[in-house]
Design an enzyme around this catalytic site. Sequence first.
Site, PDB file in Angstrom:
ATOM      1  N   LYS B  98      74.669 -16.800   6.407  1.00 50.38           N
ATOM      2  CA  LYS B  98      75.009 -15.927   7.534  1.00 50.38           C
ATOM      3  C   LYS B  98      75.120 -16.826   8.761  1.00 50.38           C
ATOM      4  O   LYS B  98      74.104 -17.336   9.257  1.00 50.38           O
ATOM      5  CB  LYS B  98      73.931 -14.863   7.743  1.00 50.38           C
ATOM      6  CG  LYS B  98      74.162 -14.059   9.023  1.00 50.38           C
ATOM      7  CD  LYS B  98      73.093 -13.017   9.253  1.00 50.38           C
ATOM      8  CE  LYS B  98      73.168 -12.491  10.680  1.00 50.38           C
ATOM      9  NZ  LYS B  98      72.172 -11.463  10.970  1.00 50.38           N
ATOM     10  N   ASN B 207      67.594  -4.723   9.866  1.00 47.54           N
ATOM     11  CA  ASN B 207      66.303  -5.412   9.887  1.00 47.54           C
ATOM     12  C   ASN B 207      65.300  -4.665  10.761  1.00 47.54           C
ATOM     13  O   ASN B 207      64.400  -3.996  10.275  1.00 47.54           O
ATOM     14  CB  ASN B 207      66.483  -6.859  10.350  1.00 47.54           C
ATOM     15  CG  ASN B 207      65.230  -7.712  10.166  1.00 47.54           C
ATOM     16  OD1 ASN B 207      65.321  -8.924  10.109  1.00 47.54           O
ATOM     17  ND2 ASN B 207      64.053  -7.136  10.043  1.00 47.54           N
TER      18      ASN B 207
END
Lengths: 69, 259
Positions: B98, B207
């Site tokens: 990422k 998250n």
Amino acid sequence: MKMITITLNGERTGIPEGSSVLDLLSIAGADRKQVAVVVNETIIRPADRSATTLKENDQVDLLVFAGGG
Amino acid sequence: MDSLQLGSYTFSSRLILGTGKFSSTRAMLDAVRASGTELVTVALRRFNRDQAEDDLFGPLSEIGGITLMPNTSGAATAKEAIRAAHISRELSGSPFVKVEIHPNPHHLMPDPIETWEACRVLAGEGFLVMPYIPADPVLAKRLEDVGCTSVMPLGSAIGSGQGLSTAEMVRIIIRESNIPVIVDAGLRSPSEACAAMEMGCSAVLVNSAVAVANDPTAMASAFAEAVQAGRRALHAGIMPRSGSAVATSPLTSFLGSAS
């Protein structure tokens, strides 16, 4: 025992002269961890750690995976 | 089967979970299990023997079927992100990265120029590159052109819980894109994840919304259900909007009416 000084994770650290990367992992308490080792910006793979001897003023980073998004 | 294809990897879950901000490793692992996710993000950090909980490789390895997607968080330039990606691949064995380059800690907005450069190099090296980007359709297309596996436009600022404030731009990115579009950052509640999936996102990355919930395990499960619901709704065919009311009950032959 003669000592040398390296920079380990940003901090000046004394280790015995002739220490290998594998020795350093043991000294740092990281020998049982999945760690990446970078010496002077070069990644040292597990197979090369016992044969890689650290020198005065080497810059060493030990890295692990922490939580992140 | 409706699976998510990223490079040569096939995932049955369309929820990607971040592992930051949890109160403990145990809480994080429970949430990962409850979410049914198969792809989780982790961050590269210096080893500290006094903070053993920082080392997540071992605990995450114990959960079967999890692929790691290391991020490059902390990098402010393409060069730093590329270096972090190389180290992370060595550590994880995973081809996923990422790419996350945000030079300003106050707003954490991704730097599009450094991100493009890092993605170009890493895709050329064979990484499966998943960049966190501003919701910019032009940048998204440029990243597709250099070989990114997906693009991950932000819903809103990282950790802000401001939801899918970029919805209209994300809609354009989805329409123009030939690679999966994954909303990353800012989602606060399962309904927002569901909305992103209804729009046509291939997955969502969550998250903070899970990690800071009173019950992260229950919230992870709620997000998983919302993502599935949104995907099913998209496939089922969502009715078009109408500018006026359209009756669902007969308006004639009512009691006492003349006709």
